[in-house]
Structures are given as C-alpha cells and as structure tokens.
Scaffold this active site. Structure first.
Site, PDB file in Angstrom:
ATOM      1  N   LYS B  79       0.845  -1.197   0.000  1.00 42.81           N
ATOM      2  CA  LYS B  79       0.000   0.000   0.000  1.00 42.81           C
ATOM      3  C   LYS B  79       0.882   1.249   0.000  1.00 42.81           C
ATOM      4  O   LYS B  79       1.924   1.273   0.673  1.00 42.81           O
ATOM      5  CB  LYS B  79      -0.899  -0.041   1.251  1.00 42.81           C
ATOM      6  CG  LYS B  79      -1.977   1.046   1.293  1.00 42.81           C
ATOM      7  CD  LYS B  79      -2.876   0.906   2.532  1.00 42.81           C
ATOM      8  CE  LYS B  79      -3.982   1.957   2.549  1.00 42.81           C
ATOM      9  NZ  LYS B  79      -4.866   1.831   3.728  1.00 42.81           N
ATOM     10  N   SER B 187     -10.020   2.186   2.758  1.00 44.32           N
ATOM     11  CA  SER B 187      -9.065   2.850   1.907  1.00 44.32           C
ATOM     12  C   SER B 187      -8.097   1.921   1.182  1.00 44.32           C
ATOM     13  O   SER B 187      -7.500   2.321   0.188  1.00 44.32           O
ATOM     14  CB  SER B 187      -8.254   3.850   2.731  1.00 44.32           C
ATOM     15  OG  SER B 187      -7.401   3.181   3.646  1.00 44.32           O
ATOM     16  N   SER B 211     -10.481   0.105   7.023  1.00 50.01           N
ATOM     17  CA  SER B 211      -9.800   0.162   5.723  1.00 50.01           C
ATOM     18  C   SER B 211      -9.129  -1.125   5.248  1.00 50.01           C
ATOM     19  O   SER B 211      -8.690  -1.199   4.108  1.00 50.01           O
ATOM     20  CB  SER B 211      -8.756   1.277   5.727  1.00 50.01           C
ATOM     21  OG  SER B 211      -9.379   2.528   5.599  1.00 50.01           O
TER      22      SER B 211
END
EC number: 6.3.5.7
Lengths: 95, 521
Positions: B79, B187, B211
């Site tokens: 990420k 997210s 998330s």
C-alpha cells in the site's frame, strides 16, 4: 452546534488551507452535516467516565537518553522543494 | 501448467521450496498480469519491475541453498502508505508529490527480511481517508467483481454441456456480467483489488476505521486488522495515530496468517508497539472450535440492512454451531456511538498529523506572497476534498471553546465502547461474529454517497468499533449476494488473540468455500 461561513473561513485559516468563497460555502454545508451526525454523542451519560488516552494498557516505553542516529542532513533535505547547503529555504519571514 | 498467479502463498511456498518453480518465474507471471490488468483496474500506482526481478534473483539463490526465509520468493504489493526507500510513497496524495523516502518502514523491512518480493505500490484513498478508493489523487480503483444477472437461455443443441447447468429441456441458467464498474472499498482498495484479481500473492494494508476489513469484504478476500500495537507504525504515513494499524489482505485465511506473522514485530522505534512475542498464527488454523463461546451482538442488526447480509450472518452462526461452538446473544450498548465518536477522534488526530505538509520539508510547494500564503496555497492545491474536510473538522473540534464539547466527550464515549467489549469478554465470550459491511460493493461515483459524506462514512459502521477499542478483527468471505457479489463476515477477538480469529475464520472459510471473480479485464 453548527458553523457559519465566517467560522468556516476562520477554521480554514487555522488549518492553513486557502479557500475560495465557493469552497467555503460548500464546506459549510458538509461540515454541518458531519457536526449534525456527531451531535448524538451528547445523549451519552459520561459522568464519572475517564477519557481514553491509550487503547492498550501499557506504560510508554522509555529508552536511554543516548544518540542512536544522526549525520543524515543530506537525507533529511533530500525531498525538500527548495534547499541550500542542507538548509530548507522558505519565503522571507523576518524583515 | 497452472497459472502461477493463482497459487496461494502457502501453495507457492511449497513449490518454491520444492524447487518446482522459481521466484523469477512467479515474479514474471505477476508482472505480466499487472501489465495486462492495471490499465483497467488501476490497482498499482507504481510497478517496481526491476527491483522485483533483482529480489527474485536473490530469493532464487537463497532457495537453491535452502536458506530461504518464511516468505522467500513470494511477490507482494505494498500500500502506498508504507515508506519504501527510494520508491514512490505518497499516500496517494498530490501534497507528497515526488516524495521518495530515504528509509524503509518497519513492516516492509520485516517482509523483505523474510524474503518477500516487492511488485510495486498500491492505490488507496488519499491519506487512507475513504471507503471506496475514490479519493485517491491517482483515480479510483476498479473492483474485479461485477454484478451479474441469472438468465435462462435455450441451448442450441450443438453447444450443450459447455459449462452451466444443462437441463433436460435444452436450457441452462447462465450468469451475465453487468458492465457497471464497482468500487473495491477503501481505503486499501488497491490492496484488495490486486489480491482478488491475482495481481499479487498478498498485500499490505492499513486500517483506521475499517480500511482493511471493508475492502476485503467487498472483494471476496481475507483481511485482518490486528490488535493496536501488534504491527509497528514506524514508517507508515500517519492518519489517526491512536487508531492506525497495519495488517494483510490475502486470498485465504492461512495466507493472512502467514503474512501477519512476518509483518508483526516488537519495535523500539514505535512507542506503542507492544512487547509480546509474535505467535505462529498458522498453527491456529485447523484447530477445532468445539466449546468456543461465540457472541452475537444485537446492536449490529441495523435498520435498512439488506436481507442477504442478515441471511449470511445466520448462516455464519449455523456453521460455527455445527462446528461445536456455543452461540450466545450479547449486547454492546454503545455500538451506535462508535461512528460519531470516530468522526471526532480521527479527524482531530489527522488535523494534527497532516500539519507537517507545509511545502517546506517534502512534497509539493505552491509559491505565495509570504510564508503563510505559501502554506495555504500549497495545502489548498495538495489536499483533495475529503482530506480537507477532515482537517477542517479536526481543526474545529480542537479549537478553543469546543475541545471539551467534542473531543473530550468523544474520548469518554470511546472508553465506554471499549468497556462494552471488556464486559462481554469477561463474561466468557471468546469471539464475536458480525457482518463485515452493511452492503456489497457499490458503483463508482455513486450519487447518494457523493452528495452526503455521512452516507459514505456509514460503510464503516460494523468495523469502526474495533479500532475505537484497539481490538483485532478479521473479515472473511462468506458468500455471494443475489447479484453475485461477495459478502464478508467479521470476527472480533480479545486483545492479542489473533490466533482465535484465524482458527474461527478458517471454520467459516471451510464451510463457505472460496470465491473468485469471473475474469473480464
């Protein structure tokens, strides 16, 4: 509680975010929607309740007050938009 | 030959150690898959092909002599929130334009030390603020899952039996994919989409209010947010420091256990990292759950929840019961206050954490007539709408005269939310079963959500309580809804009892089976 246009502009300045008149108007509506949503917290009886400061019951870790790192000036300024000899350059702040 | 990208981490690990495949081969297979799919799915914001090939070469050398680490030769996606030395790290924000850190996060350092290979950086909501991956500066990520319609088609006799169910009358039912593009959740949308679409073997992710678990649920993948303090936050771009935790998204429960074992550590560089050895999570998989006490909280039955989700929850209860668990009804009375409390605490912490983006030390700078003008213009140009909104809320609730009414009240409510869980666990409940999300994946640019920020926030209604209490939570795929989209169930455990989550999630996975999207991209 709700915010008006003037408050939104003041908060934007506190947050150091430039806002146009149009932005500020839109944000007023959005912020009031969120503030309206969080209003329900007032229903909760919190008398005698301690505010949370840490989710995990632990003592903050301490370490020896000794130098463990350093001599990285070039690394520290490597990503800066403007530098001169390992200094960050900013617009003039004192006359 | 089987497609190497379809191997789970545990399968690939066995084949790599058995020298049936090489790290170079599996890395090339992933790089080729990314090259084909990424223009459509937009899961990666940077692909580090050269680095991946170098790491694969090093892994193959280690594997040849039998000294490989726990993840030797396994290609992963990272990420964009994790600092990776010399490589694009921008939290998918414009304000960090061009930022290439001179250091590596602890979590990724741990992964590379165990032999994992980096394929690239994954798309996400800007600064991890969002539930649909639409707030990214790099554009939305597309979910590899699409809605489908079940249709009955009359079969031309010459084509009978090519899949589907052939009926005696020469008709079959077929699923037709709808063209509408769906969000992968957020997210960690890039992490979830890339794992579901076979663009990495597993991915790192982070979870501040849901998330990891929400995108995992929306893509049919497994995501675990460990206990606060289990993974070091050092080198992870900070959003809300008292809530942020890293964890993996993977294709099955075992892979999530393997990844978490490597990601977690005790780190002197993070003062909230807890001094506890990291257990062998994989060893918990396959252990029976007979006699385990599973709590079903009545407050998670919310108004307007789709029937499919209620039905799935009941199925989950039945599976655990069949496996010998004792099901008990429980109450977590402050559940409904978790989301509003979160939308005070998280923005307050964010407004403070994001103060560092000032156009001086790194990233974007927009010139101004003086320094304050430069700050204001830089931040106006660098942050997207959602990030500005949260900084503004945070600044407001922390400003003079409002601190007690908002922030202090929210932190007191947080104490009550945590106490709800403590009471239930003290009464002997081992694990709590809930739905993971209130809906399946929704459309890109959903008008309802775009017009009202609070509607988008409601996506995290079932996950956010866990962050507020610092507990571990796992989302595991449990079925498909009527439109063929994946849905997840969430298990919540005691602090540092991730093992029970893996053990129980495995039972659900065994009963539900595994789900993968039909390839259209």
């Amino acid at each position: 509680m709700s915010v008006d246009l003037q408050t939104v502009k003041r908060v934007a300045h506190l947050a150091r975010i430039a806002v146009s008149e149009e932005d500020a108007e839109r944000m007023t509506g959005e912020l009031n929607a969120i503030l309206g949503f969080v209003e329900q917290l007032n229903e909760v009886d919190v008398s005698g309740v301690e505010p949370m400061t840490s989710v995990t019951p632990m003592e903050m870790k301490k370490r020896q007050d000794a130098v463990t790192d350093g001599n990285k000036a070039a690394d520290i300024v490597a990503n800066a938009p403007a530098t001169d000899e390992n200094f960050f350059l900013v617009p003039k702040v004192v006359e | 030959m089987t497609d190497l990208t379809h191997l789970t981490i545990s399968e690939a690990r066995a084949k790599l150690r058995g020298k049936e495949i090489t790290a170079a081969e599996i890395t090339e297979a992933y790089l080729a898959a990314i090259e084909r799919a990424n223009p459509v799915l937009n899961a990666y914001v940077t692909v580090t092909a050269d680095k991946a090939r170098d790491m694969a070469k090093a892994s193959d050398a280690k594997l040849a002599t039998g000294e490989g680490g726990a993840l030797e030769g396994i290609p992963l996606g990272i990420k964009d929130l994790f600092a990776t030395e010399g490589i694009h790290t921008q939290a998918c924000s414009h304000v960090l334009d061009g930022f290439k850190p001179r250091y590596e996060s602890t979590v990724t350092t741990n992964l590379w030390a165990d032999g994992a290979i980096m394929l690239g950086k994954l798309n996400m909501d800007e600064f991890a603020m969002g539930s649909s991956n639409e707030t990214s500066y790099y554009g939305p990520v597309i979910n590899p899952w699409r809605r489908s319609r079940v249709e009955t088609v009359v079969m031309p006799t010459t084509h009978q039996g090519d899949g589907g169910f052939v009926s005696a009358g020469g008709t079959k039912t077929a699923r037709t994919l709808d063209n509408a593009q769906l969000v992968p959740g957020g997210s960690s949308g890039g992490s979830a989409s890339s794992v579901a679409a076979f663009l990495c073997a597993g991915a790192t992710a982070t979870d501040t209010g849901g998330s990891i678990r929400q995108p995992a649920a929306l893509t049919g993948t497994v995501g675990i947010k460990p206990t606060y303090g289990r993974c070091s936050r050092w080198g992870i771009v900070a959003f809300a420091s008292s809530l942020d935790q890293a964890g993996p998204i993977a294709r099955d429960v075992r892979d999530a256990a393997i990844l978490l074992k490597s990601m977690a550590s005790v780190d002197p560089k993070d003062t909230t990292s807890v001094d506890r050895p990291v257990p062998d999570y994989e060893a918990a998989i396959g252990k029976p759950i007979k006699g385990m006490k599973v709590g079903i909280p009545k407050e998670y039955r919310v108004e307007g929840m789709p029937e499919d989700i209620e039905a799935l929850w009941q199925k989950g209860i039945a599976w655990l019961k069949d496996a010998g668990a004792e099901i008990v009804d429980i109450s977590l009375p402050h559940t409904k206050y978790a989301l509003p409390a979160y939308y005070i605490v998280a923005p307050a912490e964010a407004s403070s954490n994001l103060a560092r983006y000032d156009g001086v030390r790194y990233g974007l700078r927009v010139p101004g007539k003086d320094i304050v003008d430069m700050y204001e213009k830089t931040r106006a140009a660098g942050f997207g709408r959602e990030v500005k909104r949260r900084i503004m809320i945070g600044t407001y609730v922390l400003s003079a005269g409002y601190y007690d009414a908002y922030y202090l009240q929210a932190q007191k409510v947080r104490t009550l939310i945590k106490r709800d869980f403590e009471n239930v666990f003290a009464a002997g409940v081992d694990v709590i079963l809930t739905p993971a999300t209130p809906s399946a994946a929704f459309g890109i640019a959903d008008e309802d959500m775009a017009s009202d920020p609070v509607k988008m926030y409601l996506n995290d209604i079932f996950t956010v309580t866990v962050n507020m209490a610092g507990l571990p939570g796992i989302s595991v795929p449990a079925g498909l809804d009527g439109k063929g989209l994946p849905l997840g169930l969430q298990l919540i455990g005691r602090p540092f009892d991730e093992e029970t989550l893996f053990q129980t999630a495995n039972v659900i996975e065994q009963a539900a089976g595994r789900f993968q999207p039909e390839k259209w991209w």
